[in-house]
Design an enzyme around this catalytic site. Structure first.
Site, PDB file in Angstrom:
ATOM      1  N   HIS A  32       0.808  -1.215   0.000  1.00 16.42           N
ATOM      2  CA  HIS A  32       0.000   0.000   0.000  1.00 16.42           C
ATOM      3  C   HIS A  32       0.847   1.273   0.000  1.00 16.42           C
ATOM      4  O   HIS A  32       0.315   2.376  -0.222  1.00 16.42           O
ATOM      5  CB  HIS A  32      -0.941   0.000   1.209  1.00 16.42           C
ATOM      6  CG  HIS A  32      -2.297   0.573   0.912  1.00 16.42           C
ATOM      7  ND1 HIS A  32      -2.530   1.401  -0.165  1.00 16.42           N
ATOM      8  CD2 HIS A  32      -3.492   0.438   1.541  1.00 16.42           C
ATOM      9  CE1 HIS A  32      -3.802   1.763  -0.180  1.00 16.42           C
ATOM     10  NE2 HIS A  32      -4.413   1.182   0.847  1.00 16.42           N
ATOM     11  N   ARG A  33       2.147   1.175   0.247  1.00 12.49           N
ATOM     12  CA  ARG A  33       3.023   2.342   0.153  1.00 12.49           C
ATOM     13  C   ARG A  33       3.194   2.766  -1.304  1.00 12.49           C
ATOM     14  O   ARG A  33       3.417   3.952  -1.596  1.00 12.49           O
ATOM     15  CB  ARG A  33       4.396   2.042   0.757  1.00 12.49           C
ATOM     16  CG  ARG A  33       4.379   1.666   2.227  1.00 12.49           C
ATOM     17  CD  ARG A  33       5.753   1.185   2.679  1.00 12.49           C
ATOM     18  NE  ARG A  33       6.201   0.033   1.900  1.00 12.49           N
ATOM     19  CZ  ARG A  33       7.383  -0.561   2.051  1.00 12.49           C
ATOM     20  NH1 ARG A  33       8.239  -0.095   2.964  1.00 12.49           N
ATOM     21  NH2 ARG A  33       7.710  -1.601   1.306  1.00 12.49           N
TER      22      ARG A  33
END
Length: 437
Positions: free
Chosen positions: A410-411
């Site tokens: 998700h980064r």
């Protein structure tokens, strides 16, 4: 001049390895290109070639020794014209400082009178203490001797080495009595407040259940370390879709009939690799890696494919999977999987990749969430296809359906972008003619 043969770095990330097997012995003549040893890395067993000519004068690391750091001198080569018998072993452990050769005996030093009554805390100005034994880093011993000593409970400070310059070798610790030197050393040391407390030893733990203790392989250690780091450091987001397989299975059957004369037989997994490659090309926002303050955006899709092998898991890479034909992918995967199980992959064949695919459908697993293989940004987990009630053209029918779950970093990848990739993947499988276009 003698040549030091060092533990090689057989891959960009290799820090240590296991010297699995020597294929030469002391006195053997070797030439450049000769295979000298087999080195086990965390992913494969690879052959180590000689780059110089000469005679093997010394072998300093025994075969079977684990955790040999890259750059450690493992053998010494006498060059042409040199007498191998006159050559001294090279490396940091080949010669010891004079002080280390004759350590100060702890038994002869007078124990302080106050030692019988331990003080609650150390004095700012310590009282005289017995002469200290040499620290562990000054004991000259082969890695194998250290490992055997640790297993047998032998304190190496009480072992006399028979190797060059007093080096402790395998035979020295095998002939020593377990625990004797350690016990003598502890008897001469002053008592401490914790001497009477029992010390738990993991190797002696009694679980009350018959069991065996198995030492972790280099590969299993690496898997444990990398996946722990992934779950601790990478924020995973999971997205699952159900995909109808009937059209894909029909196409596969037709393609196999056409490719049979060429000796090619497509698997469902081959088509999944192709579908993931094309999906990553269609949604480039998911063909990325997080790199601290930067993002790596790839222009082609190299798909790492999880393959189970006896010692763990390895991920050979199908490069440019979106552009290759399914027959080419099938041929490559059969070769890669065979060599992966034999431990014969080259580092560039399993290191890298822009995304991964893990298929456990053949084991009957309906759906699972895979752990991202760092530093990659995503992995696709494929479950088993089975007959399920499924709505087709607004009517409830029976269809072959599988569940696919994408795990995304998700980064680097937003949920909406991940959803676009899952949508593209589903469409590729349900309308599979695009895979052979």
């Amino acid at each position: 001049m003698p040549i030091a043969i060092k533990m090689p770095a057989l891959s960009p990330t290799m820090e240590e390895g296991t010297l699995a097997k020597w294929l030469v012995k002391v006195g053997d003549q070797v030439s450049a290109g000769d295979i000298m040893a087999e080195i086990e890395t965390d992913k494969a067993t690879m052959e180590f070639e000689a780059v110089d000519e000469g005679v093997i004068a010394h072998i300093q690391v025994d075969e079977g020794t684990e955790g040999v750091a890259v750059g450690t001198v493992i053998a010494t080569l006498a060059e042409e014209g040199e007498d191998a018998g006159d050559v001294q072993p090279m490396g940091d452990g080949a010669a010891a400082p004079a002080a280390a050769a004759t350590p100060a005996p702890v038994e002869d030093a007078p124990a302080p009178k106050e030692a019988a009554t331990p003080a609650p805390s150390p004095s700012p100005t310590p009282a005289p203490t017995p002469a200290a034994a040499p620290s562990g880093d000054r004991i000259i011993a082969s890695p194998l001797a250290r490992r055997i000593a640790e297993q047998k409970g032998i304190d190496l400070t009480g072992v006399k080495g028979s190797g060059p310059n007093g080096r402790i070798v395998k035979a020295d610790v095998e002939n020593a009595q377990p625990g004797t030197a350690k016990a003598d050393k502890e008897a001469a040391a002053p008592a401490t407040p914790t001497d009477a407390l029992p010390v738990a030893k993991p190797e002696a733990a009694d679980f009350g259940i018959p069991h065996e203790v198995e030492k972790l392989s280099s590969m299993r250690k690496t898997i444990a370390r990398r996946l722990t780091e992934s779950k601790q450091q990478v924020p995973h987001i999971y997205l699952t879709v159900d995909i109808r397989l009937d059209a894909l299975l029909k196409l596969r059957s037709e393609l196999n009939a056409a490719l049979e004369p060429q000796g090619v037989k497509l698997s469902v997994n081959d088509l999944m690799i192709k579908a993931l490659g094309k999906s990553l090309e269609a949604v480039p926002a998911c063909n990325v890696q997080f790199a601290g303050d930067t993002m790596l955006k790839f222009t082609r899709a190299d798909v790492s494919v999880a393959v189970s092998i006896p010692n763990g898991l390895i991920t050979p890479i199908v490069t440019d999977a979106g552009a290759k034909s399914v027959s080419k992918i099938s041929t490559e995967m059969k070769d890669l999987a065979t060599r992966a199980k034999d431990g014969k992959l080259a580092p560039e064949e399993y290191q890298g990749g822009t995304a991964s695919l893990s298929n456990m459908g053949m084991f009957g697993i309906k759906q699972f969430e895979a752990v991202i293989n760092p530093p990659q940004g995503m992995i696709m987990a494929i479950g088993a296809g089975d007959k399920r009630p499924y709505v087709v053209d607004d009517s409830l029918q029976i269809a072959s359906v599988m569940s696919a779950t994408g795990s995304f970093d998700h980064r680097a990848i937003d949920g909406a972008d991940g959803a676009q990739l899952m949508k593209a993947f589903k469409e590729m499988i349900e309308a599979p003619l695009g895979l052979v276009a």
